[in-house]
Scaffold this motif. Structure first.
Motif, short mmCIF file in Angstrom:
data_model
loop_
_atom_site.label_atom_id
_atom_site.label_comp_id
_atom_site.label_asym_id
_atom_site.label_seq_id
_atom_site.Cartn_x
_atom_site.Cartn_y
_atom_site.Cartn_z
N ILE A 226 0.86 -1.19 0.00
CA ILE A 226 0.00 0.00 0.00
C ILE A 226 0.89 1.23 0.00
CG2 ILE A 226 -1.98 1.12 1.07
CD1 ILE A 226 -1.11 -2.01 2.71
N LEU A 259 -1.24 -1.78 -4.50
CA LEU A 259 -2.46 -0.98 -4.53
C LEU A 259 -2.21 0.47 -4.90
CD1 LEU A 259 -4.17 -2.28 -1.26
CD2 LEU A 259 -4.37 -3.18 -3.60
N HIS A 261 -1.04 4.45 -4.04
CA HIS A 261 -1.45 5.34 -2.94
C HIS A 261 -2.93 5.16 -2.66
CE1 HIS A 261 -1.84 8.80 -0.34
NE2 HIS A 261 -2.83 9.24 -1.11
N ARG A 262 -3.28 5.03 -1.38
CA ARG A 262 -4.67 4.89 -0.97
C ARG A 262 -5.00 5.89 0.13
NH1 ARG A 262 -7.36 -0.03 -3.02
NH2 ARG A 262 -8.95 0.54 -1.48
N SER A 263 -6.18 6.48 0.03
CA SER A 263 -6.62 7.40 1.07
C SER A 263 -7.38 6.69 2.19
CB SER A 263 -7.53 8.48 0.46
OG SER A 263 -8.66 7.88 -0.16
N ASP A 264 -7.62 5.39 2.01
CA ASP A 264 -8.38 4.62 3.00
C ASP A 264 -7.50 3.67 3.82
OD1 ASP A 264 -7.84 3.02 0.81
OD2 ASP A 264 -9.75 1.96 0.85
N ILE A 268 -7.92 -0.13 5.45
CA ILE A 268 -7.20 -1.29 4.91
C ILE A 268 -6.42 -2.01 6.00
CG2 ILE A 268 -5.33 -2.00 3.37
CD1 ILE A 268 -6.17 0.17 1.45
#
Length: 375
Positions: A226, A259, A261-264, A268
């Motif tokens: 992530i 994945l 970059h994720r803001s969640d 996760i």
């Protein structure tokens, strides 16, 4: 008593230092401290300041900011500011000039890197001369800063980062966890081995992938990275391509996801089963305490700041380049659910006790107040 602080960061980057400015602005506002900002135009820091709706000055370059020191002085006087908190060593040029025209202002500098080389030249003595406190983010960087910076040791303090333990926390909603794992493409019954962090050589994804390739294909695991894989999201595209080449044509190809970059991330992390941090020289490692806050056991490198964060109860530390040791540690953790849960519980307790953002902000404000009262 201090009630307004400038967060100064003339950085164009997209890493931990910039994320810290975002978080500390939010935390200080929650603690009833007014925050204003100085940044560069079009940067991630600029975006954060806009999102937090704080007053700020934005410049096209660091050089332009230096040329406008008198303008900045007028603005700070209008805003009745007594404390400047900067985050980039090159920004000390600007704070040094501001001290010349505003002797009453107090300067704090958070060193997010903890450089290895001495900084005791004439320039560095000028830049650091009027810094009230250098805030080191780990014991490892604290010792280096005492040794390398042109300041008396009492002006160099250790203030570890903190994490919002209400935002990063375990999730007991089995339905939510099941849905999140399915969204991530994780097969039923697989133990998820996560690695949060930008995909760059310094974060050690190559070590992680090589160790994963050594695992028994019959082992029920799935690996998830992530973090940004391109320049725009803080990653390094050529390094990401190398990782893809390592994986191509191997059994791991169908058992790993990048994945991006994720803001969640707070959603996760609780869906994972364990987290690997193979960085060789992590100055602090915010993703470590975020993962620990979500009750995840850690497998990490036995170098940098990691031994300060992860104890024997909350994880396992191995040599940063010992591929075989990484593979053995991951295999043992995948096979032993009881140990994973026990270490995860201990990890959460450790963060609550030592690394909460409330603890961090309380100490930071105490330093600000001491500074302001001294003036």
């Amino acid at each position: 008593m201090v009630n307004k602080v400038v967060q100064l960061c003339l950085s164009k980057g997209n890493g931990g230092m910039e994320f810290y400015v975002d978080r500390i602005t939010e935390d200080l506002k929650a603690a009833q401290i007014d925050v204003i900002g100085i940044c560069l135009e079009g940067t991630r820091i600029n975006t954060y300041m806009q999102r937090h709706q704080i007053p700020y000055l934005a410049f096209k370059s660091s050089t332009q900011a230096l040329k406008h020191v008198l303008r900045i002085r007028r603005w700070l006087i209008e805003e009745n500011v007594r404390v400047i908190h900067c985050h980039k060593s090159s920004d000390l040029r600007l704070t040094a000039l501001l001290k010349l025209v505003m002797p009453s202002v107090r300067v704090f500098y958070t060193d997010h890197m903890g450089g290895q080389r001495p900084k005791k030249s004439l320039y560095h003595r000028f830049a650091y001369a009027n810094v009230e406190r250098v805030l080191s983010i780990s014991q490892a960087t604290h010792l280096r800063n005492i040794r390398n910076l042109p300041l008396p040791s009492e002006r160099v303090v250790c203030l570890p980062h903190g994490v919002d333990i209400n935002k990063y926390r375990p999730c007991n909603d089995e339905r939510f966890i099941h849905t999140k794992r399915a969204e991530l493409g994780v097969p039923e019954g697989a133990v998820i081995i996560g690695l949060p962090g930008r995909v760059t050589p310094g974060k050690g994804q190559d070590v992680w992938v090589k160790a994963l390739l050594e695992l028994d294909p019959a082992l029920p695991f799935y690996a998830v990275s992530i973090g940004g894989t391109d320049y725009a999201s803080g990653g390094e595209e050529s390094f990401y391509s190398e990782l893809q080449a390592m994986i191509a044509g191997t059994p791991l190809e169908k058992r790993i996801s990048f994945l991006g970059h994720r803001s969640d991330l707070p959603e996760i992390l609780p869906a994972l089963d364990l987290v690997c941090i193979p960085s060789e020289n992590e100055a602090f490692g915010l993703t470590i305490i975020e993962s620990m806050a979500c009750a995840l056991p850690i497998i990490g490198s036995n170098t940098g700041s990691l031994p300060e964060l992860v104890d024997e109860a909350s994880g396992v530390l191995v040599g940063p380049h010992d591929i075989n040791a990484w593979a053995k540690a991951m295999e043992a953790m995948v096979r032993d659910e009881t140990t994973r849960h026990a270490m995860g519980k201990a990890a959460r307790a450790r963060v609550e006790q030592h690394f909460s953002n409330q603890r961090h902000v309380k100490r930071l404000i105490e330093y600000y107040k001491i500074s302001a009262d001294a003036g």
